[in-house]
Motif scaffolding. Structure first.
Motif, mmCIF file in Angstrom:
data_model
loop_
_atom_site.group_PDB
_atom_site.id
_atom_site.type_symbol
_atom_site.label_atom_id
_atom_site.label_comp_id
_atom_site.label_asym_id
_atom_site.label_seq_id
_atom_site.Cartn_x
_atom_site.Cartn_y
_atom_site.Cartn_z
ATOM 1 N N UNK A 12 0.855 -1.185 0.000
ATOM 2 C CA UNK A 12 0.000 0.000 0.000
ATOM 3 C C UNK A 12 0.891 1.235 0.000
ATOM 4 N N UNK A 13 0.559 2.196 -0.846
ATOM 5 C CA UNK A 13 1.348 3.416 -0.937
ATOM 6 C C UNK A 13 0.435 4.608 -1.138
ATOM 7 N N UNK A 14 0.971 5.746 -0.748
ATOM 8 C CA UNK A 14 0.270 6.992 -1.006
ATOM 9 C C UNK A 14 0.636 7.485 -2.401
ATOM 10 N N UNK A 15 -0.306 8.186 -2.995
ATOM 11 C CA UNK A 15 -0.067 8.766 -4.315
ATOM 12 C C UNK A 15 1.133 9.701 -4.259
ATOM 13 N N UNK A 104 7.439 -18.860 -16.587
ATOM 14 C CA UNK A 104 7.003 -19.318 -15.280
ATOM 15 C C UNK A 104 6.845 -18.098 -14.384
ATOM 16 N N UNK A 105 5.734 -18.075 -13.655
ATOM 17 C CA UNK A 105 5.353 -16.871 -12.940
ATOM 18 C C UNK A 105 5.565 -16.980 -11.436
ATOM 19 N N UNK A 106 5.793 -15.819 -10.835
ATOM 20 C CA UNK A 106 5.784 -15.713 -9.392
ATOM 21 C C UNK A 106 4.357 -15.556 -8.887
ATOM 22 N N UNK A 107 4.194 -15.436 -7.566
ATOM 23 C CA UNK A 107 2.855 -15.363 -6.978
ATOM 24 C C UNK A 107 2.190 -13.994 -7.108
ATOM 25 N N UNK A 108 2.955 -12.970 -7.497
ATOM 26 C CA UNK A 108 2.363 -11.660 -7.708
ATOM 27 C C UNK A 108 2.423 -10.742 -6.499
ATOM 28 N N UNK A 109 2.376 -9.441 -6.771
ATOM 29 C CA UNK A 109 2.263 -8.409 -5.741
ATOM 30 C C UNK A 109 1.072 -7.529 -6.077
ATOM 31 N N UNK A 110 0.180 -7.405 -5.104
ATOM 32 C CA UNK A 110 -0.989 -6.537 -5.319
ATOM 33 C C UNK A 110 -0.666 -5.173 -4.741
ATOM 34 N N UNK A 111 -0.574 -4.174 -5.607
ATOM 35 C CA UNK A 111 -0.239 -2.806 -5.210
ATOM 36 C C UNK A 111 -1.506 -1.961 -5.185
ATOM 37 N N UNK A 112 -1.689 -1.266 -4.080
ATOM 38 C CA UNK A 112 -2.810 -0.328 -3.958
ATOM 39 C C UNK A 112 -2.252 1.052 -3.628
ATOM 40 N N UNK A 113 -2.586 2.002 -4.464
ATOM 41 C CA UNK A 113 -2.129 3.385 -4.266
ATOM 42 C C UNK A 113 -3.341 4.268 -4.011
#
Lengths: 114, 111
Positions: A12-15, A104-113
């Motif tokens: 989670x990040x701020x704009x 081959x893929x990693x598990x992913x990162x869900x980013x919320x800004x």
């Protein structure tokens, strides 16, 4: 176990803030990739790297940057210039030998800004 | 026109049904096709790949390519609730060693 790790799983990040997503692989693969996935959409290519110290822009590179200083690592920085950064980010790798195209893929990162 | 197109679904079937998932592609130079399965909030996993026309079978899964109509299909026999996922077709991109993906079809197998 061989595989691709991405961290963190949720971010989670701020704009206005830059943020770096980690991707590490111990598969001894030459090529690495970053994709972005939005709800109901397929994967869109951000950047890719075929070899250490070299990388190319994908279809949606604006607002992103990468580095490839080590074979195992391909971090992605989402800069404040990216207009809509909230998404699911996927890292992938592929062996560079032969005609193989399988990634081959990693598990992913869900980013919320916000 | 997108290079790879896929019906997004969702597709809902009862357990035990035969499922047909389809993609069309526009670049006749494509010769290599992959199917990935993606569970919710996970990374895609490679399910099957196939080269040129014809069928490839792996357990309950069959991948089929029809180059004359630029159509690729994935059939799932005896579908199970554990098959509920999004299925993505992919092919090597034109001019670079990367993949172009369809938008994915969401499948729900009802017990």
């Amino acid at each position: 176990d061989g595989g691709i790790t991405q961290s963190p799983k949720y971010l989670f990040r701020k704009e206005g803030q830059n943020v770096t997503l980690s991707c590490e692989q111990n598969l001894n693969h030459d090529a690495m990739y970053w994709y972005r996935q939005d709800p109901g959409q397929g994967l869109r290519l951000i950047y890719y790297s075929q070899i250490v110290n070299d990388f190319q822009k994908g279809d949606i590179a604006e607002g992103y940057s990468v580095s490839r200083e080590k074979k195992e690592s391909f971090p992605l920085t989402v800069t404040s210039a990216q207009k809509n950064p909230t998404a699911f980010y996927l890292c992938a790798s592929r062996t560079g030998t032969g005609a193989s195209y399988e990634q081959y893929f990693g598990p992913g990162t869900r980013l919320t800004v916000t | 026109q997108k290079e790879v197109e896929q019906d997004p679904g969702p597709l809902s079937v009862p357990e035990g049904a035969i499922v047909s998932l389809n993609c069309t592609y526009s670049n006749s130079a494509f010769q290599y096709f992959m199917w990935y399965r993606q569970y919710s909030r996970k990374g895609p996993e490679l399910l099957m790949y196939t080269y040129s026309s014809g069928n490839k079978e792996d357990g309950r899964f069959t991948a089929q390519v029809d180059k004359s109509s630029k159509y690729i299909s994935l059939f799932i026999r005896d579908s199970q609730p554990s098959d509920s996922a999004t299925y993505l077709c992919a092919s090597p991109s034109t001019g670079r060693r990367a993949l172009t993906f369809g938008s994915g079809t969401r499948l729900q197998v009802q017990p």
